[in-house]
Motif scaffolding. Structure first.
Motif, PDB file in Angstrom:
ATOM      1  N   MET A   1       2.771  -9.263   0.512  1.00 19.48           N
ATOM      2  CA  MET A   1       1.549  -8.470   0.605  1.00 19.48           C
ATOM      3  C   MET A   1       0.372  -9.417   0.506  1.00 19.48           C
ATOM      4  N   GLU A   2      -0.613  -9.202   1.341  1.00 21.64           N
ATOM      5  CA  GLU A   2      -1.785 -10.070   1.328  1.00 21.64           C
ATOM      6  C   GLU A   2      -3.024  -9.220   1.115  1.00 21.64           C
ATOM      7  N   LEU A   3      -3.849  -9.651   0.196  1.00 21.96           N
ATOM      8  CA  LEU A   3      -5.101  -8.954  -0.080  1.00 21.96           C
ATOM      9  C   LEU A   3      -6.238  -9.756   0.521  1.00 21.96           C
ATOM     10  N   SER A   4      -7.105  -9.097   1.250  1.00 21.30           N
ATOM     11  CA  SER A   4      -8.219  -9.803   1.883  1.00 21.30           C
ATOM     12  C   SER A   4      -9.535  -9.259   1.383  1.00 21.30           C
ATOM     13  N   SER A   5     -10.473 -10.182   1.224  1.00 21.02           N
ATOM     14  CA  SER A   5     -11.822  -9.776   0.874  1.00 21.02           C
ATOM     15  C   SER A   5     -12.760 -10.727   1.598  1.00 21.02           C
ATOM     16  N   GLY A   6     -13.311 -10.256   2.679  1.00 28.84           N
ATOM     17  CA  GLY A   6     -14.202 -11.098   3.470  1.00 28.84           C
ATOM     18  C   GLY A   6     -13.427 -12.214   4.131  1.00 28.84           C
ATOM     19  N   SER A   7     -13.891 -13.455   3.970  1.00 25.23           N
ATOM     20  CA  SER A   7     -13.259 -14.594   4.621  1.00 25.23           C
ATOM     21  C   SER A   7     -12.136 -15.203   3.789  1.00 25.23           C
ATOM     22  N   SER A   8     -12.028 -14.854   2.513  1.00 23.35           N
ATOM     23  CA  SER A   8     -10.967 -15.429   1.691  1.00 23.35           C
ATOM     24  C   SER A   8      -9.834 -14.433   1.530  1.00 23.35           C
ATOM     25  N   SER A   9      -8.611 -14.940   1.439  1.00 22.76           N
ATOM     26  CA  SER A   9      -7.463 -14.066   1.217  1.00 22.76           C
ATOM     27  C   SER A   9      -6.666 -14.601   0.031  1.00 22.76           C
ATOM     28  N   THR A  10      -6.020 -13.687  -0.687  1.00 25.16           N
ATOM     29  CA  THR A  10      -5.238 -14.038  -1.868  1.00 25.16           C
ATOM     30  C   THR A  10      -3.842 -13.470  -1.695  1.00 25.16           C
ATOM     31  N   GLN A  11      -2.841 -14.284  -1.953  1.00 23.31           N
ATOM     32  CA  GLN A  11      -1.454 -13.847  -1.869  1.00 23.31           C
ATOM     33  C   GLN A  11      -1.099 -13.081  -3.143  1.00 23.31           C
ATOM     34  N   PHE A  12      -0.529 -11.890  -2.997  1.00 18.79           N
ATOM     35  CA  PHE A  12      -0.123 -11.080  -4.138  1.00 18.79           C
ATOM     36  C   PHE A  12       1.173 -11.648  -4.704  1.00 18.79           C
ATOM     37  N   ASN A  13       1.188 -11.904  -6.008  1.00 14.80           N
ATOM     38  CA  ASN A  13       2.361 -12.448  -6.673  1.00 14.80           C
ATOM     39  C   ASN A  13       2.862 -11.420  -7.693  1.00 14.80           C
ATOM     40  N   PRO A  14       3.951 -10.718  -7.393  1.00 12.11           N
ATOM     41  CA  PRO A  14       4.442  -9.671  -8.304  1.00 12.11           C
ATOM     42  C   PRO A  14       4.795 -10.192  -9.693  1.00 12.11           C
ATOM     43  N   ASP A  15       5.382 -11.395  -9.775  1.00  8.24           N
ATOM     44  CA  ASP A  15       5.745 -11.941 -11.084  1.00  8.24           C
ATOM     45  C   ASP A  15       4.506 -12.228 -11.926  1.00  8.24           C
ATOM     46  N   GLN A  16       3.490 -12.777 -11.305  1.00 10.57           N
ATOM     47  CA  GLN A  16       2.236 -13.056 -12.015  1.00 10.57           C
ATOM     48  C   GLN A  16       1.574 -11.749 -12.439  1.00 10.57           C
ATOM     49  N   PHE A  17       1.622 -10.751 -11.557  1.00 13.80           N
ATOM     50  CA  PHE A  17       1.047  -9.445 -11.878  1.00 13.80           C
ATOM     51  C   PHE A  17       1.741  -8.845 -13.097  1.00 13.80           C
ATOM     52  N   ARG A  18       3.091  -8.873 -13.107  1.00 13.76           N
ATOM     53  CA  ARG A  18       3.840  -8.332 -14.248  1.00 13.76           C
ATOM     54  C   ARG A  18       3.511  -9.090 -15.533  1.00 13.76           C
ATOM     55  N   SER A  19       3.421 -10.392 -15.422  1.00 17.87           N
ATOM     56  CA  SER A  19       3.103 -11.214 -16.590  1.00 17.87           C
ATOM     57  C   SER A  19       1.720 -10.878 -17.149  1.00 17.87           C
ATOM     58  N   GLU A  20       0.748 -10.753 -16.271  1.00 16.98           N
ATOM     59  CA  GLU A  20      -0.615 -10.406 -16.709  1.00 16.98           C
ATOM     60  C   GLU A  20      -0.662  -9.006 -17.290  1.00 16.98           C
ATOM     61  N   LEU A  21       0.080  -8.075 -16.687  1.00 18.12           N
ATOM     62  CA  LEU A  21       0.124  -6.702 -17.192  1.00 18.12           C
ATOM     63  C   LEU A  21       0.749  -6.665 -18.579  1.00 18.12           C
ATOM     64  N   ARG A  22       1.858  -7.387 -18.770  1.00 21.28           N
ATOM     65  CA  ARG A  22       2.492  -7.456 -20.092  1.00 21.28           C
ATOM     66  C   ARG A  22       1.534  -8.029 -21.127  1.00 21.28           C
ATOM     67  N   SER A  23       0.807  -9.058 -20.734  1.00 20.48           N
ATOM     68  CA  SER A  23      -0.152  -9.684 -21.645  1.00 20.48           C
ATOM     69  C   SER A  23      -1.254  -8.698 -22.039  1.00 20.48           C
ATOM     70  N   GLN A  24      -1.756  -7.954 -21.083  1.00 17.24           N
ATOM     71  CA  GLN A  24      -2.806  -6.977 -21.375  1.00 17.24           C
ATOM     72  C   GLN A  24      -2.279  -5.846 -22.253  1.00 17.24           C
ATOM     73  N   ILE A  25      -1.057  -5.398 -22.001  1.00 15.76           N
ATOM     74  CA  ILE A  25      -0.454  -4.345 -22.826  1.00 15.76           C
ATOM     75  C   ILE A  25      -0.241  -4.854 -24.253  1.00 15.76           C
ATOM     76  N   ALA A  26       0.239  -6.086 -24.381  1.00 17.86           N
ATOM     77  CA  ALA A  26       0.451  -6.665 -25.709  1.00 17.86           C
ATOM     78  C   ALA A  26      -0.868  -6.774 -26.464  1.00 17.86           C
ATOM     79  N   GLU A  27      -1.922  -7.187 -25.791  1.00 17.17           N
ATOM     80  CA  GLU A  27      -3.240  -7.296 -26.427  1.00 17.17           C
ATOM     81  C   GLU A  27      -3.746  -5.925 -26.869  1.00 17.17           C
ATOM     82  N   ALA A  28      -3.571  -4.916 -26.020  1.00 15.29           N
ATOM     83  CA  ALA A  28      -4.001  -3.554 -26.372  1.00 15.29           C
ATOM     84  C   ALA A  28      -3.202  -3.039 -27.570  1.00 15.29           C
ATOM     85  N   TYR A  29      -1.888  -3.296 -27.577  1.00 12.51           N
ATOM     86  CA  TYR A  29      -1.047  -2.879 -28.692  1.00 12.51           C
ATOM     87  C   TYR A  29      -1.494  -3.566 -29.981  1.00 12.51           C
TER      88      TYR A  29
END
Length: 85
Positions: A1-29
């Motif tokens: 999956m590729e996310l685009s915003s204007g002239s720059s594009s960012t590759q979606f990384n599911p593992d990084q997303f899960r890791s960041e989500l876990r980190s945010q959930i842990a911080e909220a907890y």
């Protein structure tokens, strides 16, 4: 999956997303845990507001925090154990 915003594009990384989500959930907890701990021990132990804690209030807070942390560890271990099988 590729996310685009204007002239720059960012590759979606599911593992990084899960890791960041876990980190945010842990911080909220963690924040919720500290807030609950503060409220419960304050309500239980502080009888009169002043510029310092009495010996009894200080002892009560120490015991309250210790008990709450130990109970949370026991509950967390049981939840982990039961979710593993």
């Amino acid at each position: 999956m590729e996310l685009s915003s204007g002239s720059s594009s960012t590759q979606f990384n599911p593992d990084q997303f899960r890791s960041e989500l876990r980190s945010q959930i842990a911080e909220a907890y963690y924040q919720e845990f500290l807030e609950t701990l503060r409220k419960k021990c304050f309500e239980k132990c502080i009888t009169k507001l002043g510029s310092s804690l009495s010996g009894g209030e200080s002892s009560c807070i120490t015991k309250c925090i210790d008990l709450y942390v130990k109970a949370t560890i026991i509950i967390t271990k049981e939840l982990v154990r039961s979710s593993q099988g």
